[in-house]
Design a protein around this motif. Structure first.
Motif, PDB file in Angstrom:
ATOM      1  N   GLU A 149       0.824  -1.208   0.000  1.00 51.77           N
ATOM      2  CA  GLU A 149       0.000   0.000   0.000  1.00 51.77           C
ATOM      3  C   GLU A 149       0.859   1.260   0.000  1.00 51.77           C
ATOM      4  O   GLU A 149       0.579   2.207  -0.738  1.00 51.77           O
ATOM      5  CB  GLU A 149      -0.926   0.023   1.225  1.00 51.77           C
ATOM      6  N   ARG A 150       1.906   1.256   0.824  1.00 50.54           N
ATOM      7  CA  ARG A 150       2.790   2.425   0.890  1.00 50.54           C
ATOM      8  C   ARG A 150       3.508   2.636  -0.442  1.00 50.54           C
ATOM      9  O   ARG A 150       3.610   3.759  -0.944  1.00 50.54           O
ATOM     10  CB  ARG A 150       3.796   2.276   2.037  1.00 50.54           C
ATOM     11  N   ALA A 151       4.006   1.561  -1.034  1.00 51.97           N
ATOM     12  CA  ALA A 151       4.714   1.659  -2.314  1.00 51.97           C
ATOM     13  C   ALA A 151       3.794   2.171  -3.415  1.00 51.97           C
ATOM     14  O   ALA A 151       4.178   3.029  -4.223  1.00 51.97           O
ATOM     15  CB  ALA A 151       5.310   0.305  -2.699  1.00 51.97           C
ATOM     16  N   GLU A 173       9.020  -0.663  -8.379  1.00 53.53           N
ATOM     17  CA  GLU A 173       9.861  -1.726  -7.813  1.00 53.53           C
ATOM     18  C   GLU A 173      10.743  -1.193  -6.681  1.00 53.53           C
ATOM     19  O   GLU A 173      10.881  -1.818  -5.636  1.00 53.53           O
ATOM     20  CB  GLU A 173      10.716  -2.364  -8.919  1.00 53.53           C
ATOM     21  N   ILE A 174      11.324  -0.018  -6.889  1.00 53.90           N
ATOM     22  CA  ILE A 174      12.169   0.592  -5.849  1.00 53.90           C
ATOM     23  C   ILE A 174      11.325   0.902  -4.613  1.00 53.90           C
ATOM     24  O   ILE A 174      11.729   0.596  -3.481  1.00 53.90           O
ATOM     25  CB  ILE A 174      12.861   1.864  -6.383  1.00 53.90           C
ATOM     26  N   ASN A 175      10.166   1.511  -4.812  1.00 58.55           N
ATOM     27  CA  ASN A 175       9.299   1.840  -3.675  1.00 58.55           C
ATOM     28  C   ASN A 175       8.882   0.584  -2.919  1.00 58.55           C
ATOM     29  O   ASN A 175       8.872   0.572  -1.684  1.00 58.55           O
ATOM     30  CB  ASN A 175       8.067   2.622  -4.142  1.00 58.55           C
ATOM     31  N   GLU A 233      10.499  -2.378  -2.843  1.00 61.75           N
ATOM     32  CA  GLU A 233      11.687  -2.950  -2.198  1.00 61.75           C
ATOM     33  C   GLU A 233      12.012  -2.233  -0.883  1.00 61.75           C
ATOM     34  O   GLU A 233      12.248  -2.877   0.143  1.00 61.75           O
ATOM     35  CB  GLU A 233      12.881  -2.838  -3.159  1.00 61.75           C
ATOM     36  N   TYR A 234      11.991  -0.912  -0.919  1.00 67.05           N
ATOM     37  CA  TYR A 234      12.356  -0.170   0.295  1.00 67.05           C
ATOM     38  C   TYR A 234      11.232  -0.143   1.323  1.00 67.05           C
ATOM     39  O   TYR A 234      11.504  -0.104   2.531  1.00 67.05           O
ATOM     40  CB  TYR A 234      12.875   1.229  -0.068  1.00 67.05           C
ATOM     41  N   ALA A 235       9.980  -0.211   0.899  1.00 66.10           N
ATOM     42  CA  ALA A 235       8.873  -0.325   1.859  1.00 66.10           C
ATOM     43  C   ALA A 235       8.998  -1.643   2.617  1.00 66.10           C
ATOM     44  O   ALA A 235       8.734  -1.707   3.822  1.00 66.10           O
ATOM     45  CB  ALA A 235       7.531  -0.223   1.142  1.00 66.10           C
ATOM     46  N   GLU A 236       9.404  -2.699   1.918  1.00 68.68           N
ATOM     47  CA  GLU A 236       9.599  -4.000   2.577  1.00 68.68           C
ATOM     48  C   GLU A 236      10.807  -3.982   3.510  1.00 68.68           C
ATOM     49  O   GLU A 236      10.792  -4.632   4.556  1.00 68.68           O
ATOM     50  CB  GLU A 236       9.729  -5.105   1.530  1.00 68.68           C
ATOM     51  N   LYS A 237      11.855  -3.242   3.159  1.00 64.65           N
ATOM     52  CA  LYS A 237      13.020  -3.131   4.046  1.00 64.65           C
ATOM     53  C   LYS A 237      12.666  -2.376   5.329  1.00 64.65           C
ATOM     54  O   LYS A 237      13.194  -2.672   6.395  1.00 64.65           O
ATOM     55  CB  LYS A 237      14.171  -2.402   3.342  1.00 64.65           C
ATOM     56  N   ILE A 238      11.778  -1.404   5.206  1.00 64.79           N
ATOM     57  CA  ILE A 238      11.392  -0.589   6.361  1.00 64.79           C
ATOM     58  C   ILE A 238      10.419  -1.337   7.273  1.00 64.79           C
ATOM     59  O   ILE A 238      10.402  -1.122   8.482  1.00 64.79           O
ATOM     60  CB  ILE A 238      10.789   0.754   5.891  1.00 64.79           C
ATOM     61  N   GLU A 239       9.634  -2.242   6.712  1.00 65.15           N
ATOM     62  CA  GLU A 239       8.572  -2.930   7.457  1.00 65.15           C
ATOM     63  C   GLU A 239       9.031  -3.522   8.794  1.00 65.15           C
ATOM     64  O   GLU A 239       8.420  -3.234   9.829  1.00 65.15           O
ATOM     65  CB  GLU A 239       7.922  -4.001   6.575  1.00 65.15           C
ATOM     66  N   PRO A 240      10.085  -4.342   8.843  1.00 66.30           N
ATOM     67  CA  PRO A 240      10.461  -4.919  10.138  1.00 66.30           C
ATOM     68  C   PRO A 240      10.945  -3.868  11.142  1.00 66.30           C
ATOM     69  O   PRO A 240      10.741  -4.026  12.345  1.00 66.30           O
ATOM     70  CB  PRO A 240      11.574  -5.913   9.797  1.00 66.30           C
ATOM     71  N   VAL A 241      11.539  -2.808  10.660  1.00 65.84           N
ATOM     72  CA  VAL A 241      11.984  -1.735  11.559  1.00 65.84           C
ATOM     73  C   VAL A 241      10.767  -0.998  12.094  1.00 65.84           C
ATOM     74  O   VAL A 241      10.639  -0.769  13.298  1.00 65.84           O
ATOM     75  CB  VAL A 241      12.929  -0.751  10.824  1.00 65.84           C
ATOM     76  N   LYS A 249      17.558   4.432  -0.362  1.00 68.09           N
ATOM     77  CA  LYS A 249      16.519   4.538  -1.392  1.00 68.09           C
ATOM     78  C   LYS A 249      16.790   5.741  -2.287  1.00 68.09           C
ATOM     79  O   LYS A 249      16.676   5.652  -3.511  1.00 68.09           O
ATOM     80  CB  LYS A 249      15.136   4.650  -0.742  1.00 68.09           C
ATOM     81  N   ASP A 250      17.150   6.864  -1.685  1.00 70.11           N
ATOM     82  CA  ASP A 250      17.463   8.055  -2.481  1.00 70.11           C
ATOM     83  C   ASP A 250      18.606   7.785  -3.452  1.00 70.11           C
ATOM     84  O   ASP A 250      18.564   8.219  -4.604  1.00 70.11           O
ATOM     85  CB  ASP A 250      17.805   9.240  -1.581  1.00 70.11           C
ATOM     86  N   ASP A 251      19.627   7.077  -2.995  1.00 71.12           N
ATOM     87  CA  ASP A 251      20.741   6.729  -3.887  1.00 71.12           C
ATOM     88  C   ASP A 251      20.256   5.884  -5.065  1.00 71.12           C
ATOM     89  O   ASP A 251      20.680   6.079  -6.201  1.00 71.12           O
ATOM     90  CB  ASP A 251      21.842   5.982  -3.127  1.00 71.12           C
ATOM     91  N   THR A 252      19.357   4.949  -4.795  1.00 74.29           N
ATOM     92  CA  THR A 252      18.804   4.102  -5.850  1.00 74.29           C
ATOM     93  C   THR A 252      17.938   4.928  -6.801  1.00 74.29           C
ATOM     94  O   THR A 252      18.036   4.778  -8.028  1.00 74.29           O
ATOM     95  CB  THR A 252      17.988   2.946  -5.244  1.00 74.29           C
TER      96      THR A 252
END
Length: 126
Positions: A35-37, A60-62, A64-72, A93-96
């Motif tokens: 949903e966030r992505a 895809e980038i959004n 990927e990074y939404a999933e990386k943030i999820e556990p945190v 994410k900004d670098d990507t």
């Protein structure tokens, strides 16, 4: 000397580490990475005038990074440490994104982050 150090630390914290309270984070906690992505991609597509190819890459980038943030985000850590970890992920994410967007698009994205946050919050609260 001690007073100067405390002042420097306070200044650093106020400039570089956003302090979020539970109310500010509630809409994130009650949403999925997908949903966030999707919300971020919709906003970026319009704001940055993305081509269909760019939309596919940004989606895809959004995601990927939404999933990386999820556990945190949903972990049981201290809010201050969570925000630090999320900030580090968002910097990656900004670098990507910089590798996909034109310099002009990246500038617009950078300058529209507060607007993106508001759009995301409105999307996810409804």
């Amino acid at each position: 000397m001690m007073r100067t150090s405390k002042l420097a630390i306070a200044l650093f914290l106020s400039l570089f580490i956003p302090i979020a309270n539970a109310e500010d984070m509630a809409y994130l906690l009650n949403s999925t990475p997908t949903e966030r992505a999707a919300s971020q991609t919709r906003f970026m597509k319009t704001k940055l005038n993305l081509s269909q190819d760019e939309v596919t890459k940004i989606q895809e980038i959004n995601r990927e990074y939404a999933e990386k943030i999820e556990p945190v985000l949903k972990g049981s850590g201290i809010s201050f440490l969570k925000m630090r970890d999320i900030k580090a992920i968002l910097e990656q994410k900004d670098d990507t994104l910089r590798s996909v967007l034109t310099p002009g698009q990246f500038d617009v994205y950078t300058n529209a982050k507060d607007e993106l946050k508001q759009a995301l919050q409105q999307d996810l609260e409804h």
